[in-house]
Design a protein around this motif. Sequence first.
Motif, PDB file in Angstrom:
ATOM      1  N   PHE A  52       0.378   8.272  -9.411  1.00 44.99           N
ATOM      2  CA  PHE A  52      -0.884   7.730  -9.893  1.00 44.99           C
ATOM      3  C   PHE A  52      -1.142   6.331  -9.355  1.00 44.99           C
ATOM      4  O   PHE A  52      -1.574   5.448 -10.062  1.00 44.99           O
ATOM      5  N   ASN A  53      -0.888   6.138  -8.082  1.00 44.32           N
ATOM      6  CA  ASN A  53      -1.246   4.860  -7.463  1.00 44.32           C
ATOM      7  C   ASN A  53      -2.750   4.665  -7.423  1.00 44.32           C
ATOM      8  O   ASN A  53      -3.253   3.563  -7.514  1.00 44.32           O
ATOM      9  N   THR A  54      -3.510   5.771  -7.243  1.00 42.57           N
ATOM     10  CA  THR A  54      -4.963   5.664  -7.114  1.00 42.57           C
ATOM     11  C   THR A  54      -5.623   6.347  -8.306  1.00 42.57           C
ATOM     12  O   THR A  54      -5.082   7.274  -8.909  1.00 42.57           O
ATOM     13  N   GLU A  63       4.679  14.683   0.379  1.00 40.69           N
ATOM     14  CA  GLU A  63       3.315  14.956   0.839  1.00 40.69           C
ATOM     15  C   GLU A  63       2.377  13.795   0.527  1.00 40.69           C
ATOM     16  O   GLU A  63       1.510  13.455   1.346  1.00 40.69           O
ATOM     17  N   ILE A  64       2.540  13.185  -0.643  1.00 35.99           N
ATOM     18  CA  ILE A  64       1.720  12.019  -0.984  1.00 35.99           C
ATOM     19  C   ILE A  64       1.924  10.902   0.030  1.00 35.99           C
ATOM     20  O   ILE A  64       0.991  10.160   0.362  1.00 35.99           O
ATOM     21  N   PHE A 112      11.143   4.641  -2.156  1.00 38.47           N
ATOM     22  CA  PHE A 112      10.437   3.678  -3.002  1.00 38.47           C
ATOM     23  C   PHE A 112      11.002   2.256  -2.944  1.00 38.47           C
ATOM     24  O   PHE A 112      10.407   1.347  -3.522  1.00 38.47           O
ATOM     25  N   PHE A 113      12.107   2.084  -2.254  1.00 39.58           N
ATOM     26  CA  PHE A 113      12.664   0.736  -2.114  1.00 39.58           C
ATOM     27  C   PHE A 113      12.949   0.456  -0.641  1.00 39.58           C
ATOM     28  O   PHE A 113      14.090   0.197  -0.249  1.00 39.58           O
ATOM     29  N   LYS A 134       0.813  -1.218   0.000  1.00 37.20           N
ATOM     30  CA  LYS A 134       0.000   0.000   0.000  1.00 37.20           C
ATOM     31  C   LYS A 134       0.850   1.274   0.000  1.00 37.20           C
ATOM     32  O   LYS A 134       0.384   2.332  -0.441  1.00 37.20           O
ATOM     33  N   THR A 135       2.037   1.142   0.549  1.00 37.66           N
ATOM     34  CA  THR A 135       2.958   2.282   0.570  1.00 37.66           C
ATOM     35  C   THR A 135       4.330   1.795   0.127  1.00 37.66           C
ATOM     36  O   THR A 135       4.646   0.608   0.276  1.00 37.66           O
TER      37      THR A 135
END
Length: 809
Positions: A86-88, A342-343, A287-288, A80-81
């Motif tokens: 554009f994940n959603t 922020e995302i 991201f990793f 989920k994280t």
Amino acid sequence: MKSTRKYMMNTSRLVKVGSKILQGQFPELIFRGREALEKIAERRKAASGAYNFSREKLEDLIKDKELLKTGLAANFRNRKTPRFFFNTERIEWMEKIPEFFPAECERSLKAAEEILRDRYPVFGDEPMDFGSPPNWFLDPSTGKSSKPEFYDDIPYLYRDSVGDAKVVWELSRLKFIYPLGQAYILTGVDRYALKAFGILEDWFRRNPPRQGINWCSSLECAFRIYALIWTIELFRNIELLDDRFAELVWYYVYHLADHINSHLSFYFSPHTHLTGEAFGLFLAGLFFPELNRSEDFMTRGLEILEKELANQFTEEGAHTELSICYHRYSLDFYMHTILLAEINNIPLPSIFREKTEQMAEYLHKLRRPDGLWPQLGDSDGGKLVWLEFDDARDCTASLSNAALLFNRKEFNPGHARFESAWIFGISACREHNHKREKCEQLVSEHIRDAGYAVLRTEDQNSYLLFDCGRFGSKEAAHSHADALSFELILGGEPVFIDPGTYCYTKDKGMRNYFRSGAAHNICLVDGRGSADEENIFDWQYYADAEVQNVILARYFDFINAGFARRKAPGFQHERAVYRVADDYFIVLNRVIKGIDSVSKFLFHTPFSSHSFSPGQNQIILESSRKRVILKPLSEIDYRFSAESGRQDPPSGWYSRDYLELDKITTLVIEPVHSGNLEIPFCIVPCNKQSSGPEFQHLGSGSWSIRTDDFSDYWKFSSEGKSAFLRKDENSRVTMLFLAQDGTIEIAGLKYWESNITAGLYGYIEDCVLFLEGEISGKCRLLTDNFARVRYRGNEYEVVTSGRYVEFEI
């Protein structure tokens, strides 16, 4: 050959180390010493094959070893994280992109088709052929190719060994991923994905960690990390993104981040290189998270980014290197950091938003009326993401993102750009487009910390950019010898321009031409300007310009600045620029030089036609829709000449993008006069049918400029006491200006008398005389068309005395 180039590299390093010792720069020496030890260890590992990929080695880099059993690809799809742009709602708004951006979608599809034919976007509109599969070490522009040896043995700044490393690196930024990913999303056709994954697997195979030219720059590693993130997000749901491919991505991201972390540019090019590298560390950590040291990468990246906000940017938001290209890089690094933080609910200090918004404001202020930006300093033709194939001189996509991020419609008064759609989504772009708020017009402005002044006409169609400040950052590697140079746009059409950059290492002669004074709109004395270039990124000498007076008003602008060149041939150059309403500009030059020195004034123009009028002592420029008169307001004789596409020495060249080369016209005006000079150039736009205004020399440095609508009078003197007066068609005074002296006298008649100290400007409107500048005491003006005076918010009564109106401040 190999031993020779190693000798040259080592000798250069020893010289630099000796210089650092003499300067007492011991923290840098300690840092470089540790880095040298790190490279020794890296060399041994590379020679033993320790960096070559294997699942066992990846297992040592993963926190949870079970992930390799359950599958990295499945874990990535199910987590989920962290969240990407554009994940959603991905499908919902991506399907609508062609509806809003049909032309841009077609261009991305065209670029993707070129890549399928092994032609890759690098610079400009023409893709390059690197072979099939690509030769990752080839520079097609020179035909040179480096060897896949240990990265520290590669002399990447030596053209004879590697060609232009910038070209090689541009391909390995993996920018082909963006159009291929867009094409796949827009069409659902698998061939785009197959090509993307095939090329990436070839890159992994032929570029093992620490081997080859593509590991020479830590900044390039950062670009690569971001491209790999976009890869796994754009192709998130495709079967090609299997465990085997995911393992390669995670393995290489670790080594890219580790390489950056070990070789941060704290001392070598500590500007956009350092912030870009910090951005790469932040991305790798965010991201990793499955990788060891991910938290350390992200923390260090954010710490450096925060610190450099104070180190690299002025109070007005200008990047210290004073290059539009590198300022845009910096703005994008920070905007993407803010958005992704922020995302993912990562708190950032308030300075991130505050300073980044200032960066956008600064870029916004420099926008030209034709929608492009001036080519200040170096430009390498690159940008952070290649979601949109725009002109290298066009920063609108970045300001479109800034408008959405900071809710500032004025940053992009037009429609949101294609790039913004991929980052913010269609809904945000639609909301921006539907905003009806009125955006304030751009006005003339002196950006003091950056050393630029922008003079704009009230109709927003004409613009003069004046370089009137410091040379650049301490090293000035990306600066140009452009002190007191200017760019001019008239009626939305470029008239006098900065020719650009062209290249870094491909051609030393052309590299140094484009950054020299000879490629800028300046005065050369004995062939020299404010700076002398050395090698391709160094300078033997440079002088800073300094502003002396500024008046920026509604109908009139004035700013003057100067520099003193202490190195032979020593001279002083002072230049003042004036904007007179929407009608014309004047560039006034005062040059103090040796009596035998030769001065030449250069004007670089894209206009297709020019003609000299020796009898009228002027040049007429013509394009398909405009005529411009360039008139020296001086009675001395001149030699007029024009150069275009000259090879030796270079002259008359223009580069709109890296490695793009076109011919333009360089006008050369050489005064036939010994000793010091005072030459005003009047630059007047007119339509194709008009012969332009009437110029008349009134003697003693005085000139009149007449049209059907106005009669202007100018007085120029060697002491810098210039004066200006405008009368309307009814011979009533409507504007006046004095640089120093307190009197305006025309044909023996005193029109204005006062005491001033540092410049004065006034205009009459609705029976009110508005004054700006420094003034005190009694004043009087020969006219009868005003009844009050307004100065610094206060109003003053007037009395009539004969033909004069008098008042006291």
